[in-house]
Design an enzyme around this catalytic site. Structure first.
Site, PDB file in Angstrom:
ATOM      1  N   LYS A 224       6.574  -2.100   1.820  1.00 44.90           N
ATOM      2  CA  LYS A 224       5.426  -1.483   2.476  1.00 44.90           C
ATOM      3  C   LYS A 224       4.203  -2.384   2.326  1.00 44.90           C
ATOM      4  O   LYS A 224       3.280  -2.130   1.533  1.00 44.90           O
ATOM      5  CB  LYS A 224       5.160  -0.093   1.904  1.00 44.90           C
ATOM      6  CG  LYS A 224       4.251   0.771   2.784  1.00 44.90           C
ATOM      7  CD  LYS A 224       4.210   2.194   2.278  1.00 44.90           C
ATOM      8  CE  LYS A 224       3.253   3.066   3.073  1.00 44.90           C
ATOM      9  NZ  LYS A 224       3.731   3.327   4.449  1.00 44.90           N
TER      10      LYS A 224
ATOM     11  N   GLU B 174      12.178   2.347  14.144  1.00 42.73           N
ATOM     12  CA  GLU B 174      11.294   3.408  13.664  1.00 42.73           C
ATOM     13  C   GLU B 174      10.047   3.457  14.524  1.00 42.73           C
ATOM     14  O   GLU B 174       9.874   2.650  15.438  1.00 42.73           O
ATOM     15  CB  GLU B 174      10.926   3.173  12.200  1.00 42.73           C
ATOM     16  CG  GLU B 174      10.284   1.820  11.932  1.00 42.73           C
ATOM     17  CD  GLU B 174      10.184   1.500  10.444  1.00 42.73           C
ATOM     18  OE1 GLU B 174      10.282   2.421   9.615  1.00 42.73           O
ATOM     19  OE2 GLU B 174      10.000   0.308  10.121  1.00 42.73           O
TER      20      GLU B 174
ATOM     21  N   TYR C 144       0.829  -1.200   0.000  1.00 44.32           N
ATOM     22  CA  TYR C 144       0.000   0.000   0.000  1.00 44.32           C
ATOM     23  C   TYR C 144       0.866   1.254   0.000  1.00 44.32           C
ATOM     24  O   TYR C 144       2.070   1.196   0.246  1.00 44.32           O
ATOM     25  CB  TYR C 144      -0.938   0.016   1.206  1.00 44.32           C
ATOM     26  CG  TYR C 144      -0.283   0.388   2.523  1.00 44.32           C
ATOM     27  CD1 TYR C 144      -0.458   1.658   3.063  1.00 44.32           C
ATOM     28  CD2 TYR C 144       0.513  -0.521   3.224  1.00 44.32           C
ATOM     29  CE1 TYR C 144       0.136   2.007   4.274  1.00 44.32           C
ATOM     30  CE2 TYR C 144       1.099  -0.183   4.426  1.00 44.32           C
ATOM     31  CZ  TYR C 144       0.921   1.086   4.947  1.00 44.32           C
ATOM     32  OH  TYR C 144       1.512   1.443   6.135  1.00 44.32           O
TER      33      TYR C 144
ATOM     34  N   ARG D  54      -7.413 -20.638  -1.857  1.00 43.80           N
ATOM     35  CA  ARG D  54      -6.425 -20.483  -0.800  1.00 43.80           C
ATOM     36  C   ARG D  54      -5.307 -21.511  -0.913  1.00 43.80           C
ATOM     37  O   ARG D  54      -5.531 -22.716  -0.824  1.00 43.80           O
ATOM     38  CB  ARG D  54      -7.080 -20.577   0.578  1.00 43.80           C
ATOM     39  CG  ARG D  54      -6.132 -20.203   1.717  1.00 43.80           C
ATOM     40  CD  ARG D  54      -6.825 -20.230   3.074  1.00 43.80           C
ATOM     41  NE  ARG D  54      -5.935 -19.744   4.125  1.00 43.80           N
ATOM     42  CZ  ARG D  54      -5.013 -20.487   4.727  1.00 43.80           C
ATOM     43  NH1 ARG D  54      -4.860 -21.769   4.385  1.00 43.80           N
ATOM     44  NH2 ARG D  54      -4.235 -19.965   5.655  1.00 43.80           N
TER      45      ARG D  54
END
Length: 284
Positions: A148, A180, A33, A100
């Protein structure tokens, strides 16, 4: 009025948007994202976000369903349709829907979803004048934090731990060193030197981070990219974080230890001013 969102080529009212229950983003967090800020109806650092999106997709061997130009057009259309003056555009790409199986499917079509969030006065947050309080928590995330991904459960847990402690956020610690924040890059200032962790797999390669460090160097500020300890942070003159949605935000307390006089420091304050000024001018 219902918010208009984007799902796989269609602009839809949010209550009509649908994604398959077999989507791998839902089943495996197999997706990435980006979040791009909007100020004055324009996008900040879009090119950087688009470049990082492509890097994340490449690292996961995932196809990009659109070109950068198409992605920019979608962002602008959503901002326009939703009347966003100040706010955010969230985008997510997943590997798509398939039965799946842990192995990557061969013929799944990537899922692309975008939506906006209106945040009036985004650049005028009162927190910038009071500063953030953070706590420290162990960093137990997976090793590829430079990608990300949508695997955000532990950062969510960290934010909840901070909230329960009466703080605003958490800084994550690995082997005694700060990696972070839960959704931001972390910095300290010691003797007018800005110190922030060097790039690697251990942290997200922040788009706002890159811009802020560039602006700092252009302003003749001293920057040192290296790991720093939690003890160093508590003894620092000041601290701050950067992110796409908070820009540059001062940190005034770490684990109940006040930094300096407990108010936002001059370096963080000035960098916030510079970043907002420069980013507004370059916004698309």
């Amino acid at each position: 009025m219902s918010r208009i969102v984007y799902v796989n080529g269609d602009y839809l009212p949010e209550d009509e948007a649908r994604v398959s229950v077999f989507d791998r983003g839902f089943l495996f967090a197999d997706g990435v994202y980006e979040v791009t800020s909007v100020l004055g109806g324009k996008l900040l650092d879009f090119a950087g976000h688009a470049k990082r999106l492509q890097r994340s997709l490449d690292e996961l061997e995932m196809a990009n369903p659109v070109t950068e130009d198409e992605l920019l057009a979608i962002h602008r259309e959503l901002v326009s349709r939703n009347g966003i003056e100040d706010g955010l555009v969230y985008l997510q790409v997943t590997r798509g829907a398939a039965d799946r199986d842990f192995a990557y499917p061969k013929d799944a079509k990537p899922t692309l979803v975008l939506f906006t969030q209106s945040k009036p006065g985004l650049a005028d947050s009162p927190v910038a004048k009071s500063g953030l309080k953070v706590i420290s928590i162990p960093d137990i995330r997976w090793g590829r934090r430079d990608i990300k991904t949508v695997q955000l459960l532990y950062p969510s847990m960290g934010k909840m731990a901070a909230k329960k402690a009466g703080a605003d956020d958490a800084w994550m610690i690995e082997d005694g060193f700060v990696t972070e924040g839960t959704s931001n890059n972390a910095y300290i200032v010691t003797g007018n030197r800005i110190i922030t962790r060097h790039l690697g797999n251990e942290i997200l390669h922040g788009i706002t981070r890159a811009a802020v460090l560039r602006f700092a160097r252009e302003a003749q500020m001293e920057v040192e990219e290296r790991a720093f300890t939690l003890d160093e942070a508590k003894a620092a003159d000041e601290a701050f974080i950067t992110s796409a949605s908070m820009f540059v935000m001062p940190v005034v307390e770490i684990d109940s230890v006040k930094l300096g006089d407990g108010t936002p420091g001059p370096v963080a304050t000035r960098l916030r001013e510079i970043y907002l000024e420069e980013s507004r001018q370059a916004a698309v």
